[in-house]
Design a protein around this motif. Structure first.
Motif, PDB file in Angstrom:
ATOM      1  N   LYS A  10       0.892   5.231   1.202  1.00 28.43           N
ATOM      2  CA  LYS A  10       0.346   6.251   1.987  1.00 28.43           C
ATOM      3  C   LYS A  10       0.192   7.546   1.350  1.00 28.43           C
ATOM      4  CE  LYS A  10       1.853   4.148   6.596  1.00 28.43           C
ATOM      5  NZ  LYS A  10       2.588   4.349   7.932  1.00 28.43           N
ATOM      6  N   GLU A  34       0.902  -1.086   0.077  1.00 31.24           N
ATOM      7  CA  GLU A  34       0.139   0.127  -0.028  1.00 31.24           C
ATOM      8  C   GLU A  34       0.998   1.315  -0.019  1.00 31.24           C
ATOM      9  OE1 GLU A  34      -1.235   0.570   4.631  1.00 31.24           O
ATOM     10  OE2 GLU A  34      -1.585  -1.286   3.753  1.00 31.24           O
ATOM     11  N   ALA A  46      -3.263   3.998   1.445  1.00 32.75           N
ATOM     12  CA  ALA A  46      -3.724   4.188   2.847  1.00 32.75           C
ATOM     13  C   ALA A  46      -3.709   5.718   2.886  1.00 32.75           C
ATOM     14  CB  ALA A  46      -2.719   3.661   3.547  1.00 32.75           C
ATOM     15  N   ILE A  47      -5.205   6.186   2.731  1.00 35.62           N
ATOM     16  CA  ILE A  47      -5.140   7.699   2.793  1.00 35.62           C
ATOM     17  C   ILE A  47      -5.451   8.315   4.133  1.00 35.62           C
ATOM     18  CG2 ILE A  47      -6.718   9.547   1.881  1.00 35.62           C
ATOM     19  CD1 ILE A  47      -7.761   7.541  -0.258  1.00 35.62           C
ATOM     20  N   GLU A  48      -4.878   9.364   4.593  1.00 35.37           N
ATOM     21  CA  GLU A  48      -4.931  10.184   5.670  1.00 35.37           C
ATOM     22  C   GLU A  48      -5.445  11.559   5.362  1.00 35.37           C
ATOM     23  OE1 GLU A  48      -1.056  10.180   7.733  1.00 35.37           O
ATOM     24  OE2 GLU A  48      -0.917   7.956   7.997  1.00 35.37           O
ATOM     25  N   VAL A  49      -6.734  11.693   5.689  1.00 36.90           N
ATOM     26  CA  VAL A  49      -7.108  12.989   5.578  1.00 36.90           C
ATOM     27  C   VAL A  49      -6.850  13.898   6.505  1.00 36.90           C
ATOM     28  CG1 VAL A  49      -9.322  14.205   4.904  1.00 36.90           C
ATOM     29  CG2 VAL A  49      -8.976  11.623   4.318  1.00 36.90           C
ATOM     30  N   SER A  50      -6.652  15.437   6.156  1.00 34.16           N
ATOM     31  CA  SER A  50      -6.310  16.128   7.150  1.00 34.16           C
ATOM     32  C   SER A  50      -7.329  16.695   8.290  1.00 34.16           C
ATOM     33  CB  SER A  50      -6.046  17.525   6.517  1.00 34.16           C
ATOM     34  OG  SER A  50      -7.193  18.259   5.729  1.00 34.16           O
ATOM     35  N   SER A  84      -1.425  11.645   1.475  1.00 30.82           N
ATOM     36  CA  SER A  84      -2.190  12.491   2.285  1.00 30.82           C
ATOM     37  C   SER A  84      -3.580  13.048   1.492  1.00 30.82           C
ATOM     38  CB  SER A  84      -1.441  13.929   2.803  1.00 30.82           C
ATOM     39  OG  SER A  84      -0.884  14.346   1.696  1.00 30.82           O
ATOM     40  N   THR A 130      -9.325  11.619   9.726  1.00 32.07           N
ATOM     41  CA  THR A 130      -9.964  10.334   9.160  1.00 32.07           C
ATOM     42  C   THR A 130      -8.768   9.576   8.518  1.00 32.07           C
ATOM     43  OG1 THR A 130     -10.838  11.158   7.482  1.00 32.07           O
ATOM     44  CG2 THR A 130     -12.331  11.142   9.307  1.00 32.07           C
ATOM     45  N   GLN A 131      -8.977   8.302   8.365  1.00 35.37           N
ATOM     46  CA  GLN A 131      -8.066   7.557   7.589  1.00 35.37           C
ATOM     47  C   GLN A 131      -9.029   6.675   6.926  1.00 35.37           C
ATOM     48  OE1 GLN A 131      -5.216   5.670  10.415  1.00 35.37           O
ATOM     49  NE2 GLN A 131      -4.034   7.406  10.480  1.00 35.37           N
ATOM     50  N   ALA A 132      -8.307   6.074   5.908  1.00 33.50           N
ATOM     51  CA  ALA A 132      -9.110   5.150   4.825  1.00 33.50           C
ATOM     52  C   ALA A 132      -8.277   4.234   4.107  1.00 33.50           C
ATOM     53  CB  ALA A 132     -10.315   5.893   4.073  1.00 33.50           C
ATOM     54  N   LEU A 133      -8.685   3.045   3.753  1.00 31.90           N
ATOM     55  CA  LEU A 133      -7.710   2.175   2.750  1.00 31.90           C
ATOM     56  C   LEU A 133      -8.766   2.065   1.649  1.00 31.90           C
ATOM     57  CD1 LEU A 133      -5.061   0.210   3.139  1.00 31.90           C
ATOM     58  CD2 LEU A 133      -6.560  -1.316   3.820  1.00 31.90           C
TER      59      LEU A 133
END
Length: 235
Positions: free
Chosen positions: A5, A3, A63-67, A7, A70-73
């Motif tokens: 990572k 995956e 693997a998304i890290e939103v400001s 932002s 929240t986090q999401a795959l």
């Protein structure tokens, strides 16, 4: 496939105007959806996203890290590109969970070399398979080593990694090996083209000749008409 990572920022502007402003800021408009959750509109850094897709392909796991914390795959479900600028216009991202099975289309690569004097016709470049969301292969392979003309590679001949199952029809044709045309066969087609050109030219010549004959035939008639008019006047 490992995956990546990346932002992201929440997106509050929508529509064509908002999307254009997002792209001008060096970001890609995207939407996260799936698992019954309300779609979440986000913006991804364009360069990082493009680099990940170039390396991992269209099934790259993010693997998304939103400001906003929240986090999401997620996996790309649909990617819109600008064919002229070769940039990403919009991305639909499907939310997934570790261990979850997903159905995706995976590219197929042919390995080996077919027999001499053959050509390979690619019938399907991708195959639909199911796999663990975190273990989607970036490509599948099928061997054509030594394949003679007439051999057909089907979906059933494609090698599947452990945990990957075929969804497509096993008899779906992936590639076909055909005999390459000989030099004599290629040359044999040339006279046909020349003959066709000659026929077209001959047809144009005949039409021109007929037009000329018609014009010449019309001149005496016109002259004769004038003489008749003169004779009547004299009379």
């Amino acid at each position: 496939m490992s995956e990546v990572k990346i932002s992201a920022e929440p997106r509050t502007e929508f529509g064509k105007g908002g999307a254009r402003r997002t792209r001008r800021a060096g970001k890609v408009p995207a939407v996260l959806y799936g698992h019954g959750e309300k779609p979440k509109h986000i913006a991804l850094p364009a360069r990082e996203f493009a680099a990940a897709i170039r390396k991992g392909g269209a099934n790259q796991l993010f693997a998304i890290e939103v400001s906003d914390g929240t986090q999401a795959l997620a996996l790309p479900k649909a990617i819109q590109r600008d064919p002229i600028r070769d940039t990403f216009e919009h991305v639909d991202l499907l939310l997934v969970r570790r261990g979850e099975k997903v159905t995706v289309d995976v590219p197929v690569q042919l390995t080996g070399e077919a027999a001499r004097d053959t050509l390979i016709v690619h019938d399907h470049d991708t195959l639909s398979v199911t796999a663990d969301a975190t273990k989607v292969p970036d490509h599948l392979t099928a061997s054509i080593e030594g394949a003679e003309a007439g051999v057909q590679v089907t979906a059933a001949d494609v090698e599947l990694p452990a945990g990957v199952e075929l969804v497509a029809d096993p008899e779906l044709s992936v590639a076909t090996v055909t005999a390459a045309p000989t030099a004599e066969q290629l040359e044999a087609t040339l006279p046909e083209v020349e003959t066709a050109d000659a026929e077209v030219e001959a047809g144009v010549g005949e039409e021109t000749a007929e037009s000329s004959e018609g014009a010449e035939a019309g001149e005496p008639a016109a002259a004769g008409g004038e003489e008749t008019a003169e004779a009547r006047t004299e009379a």
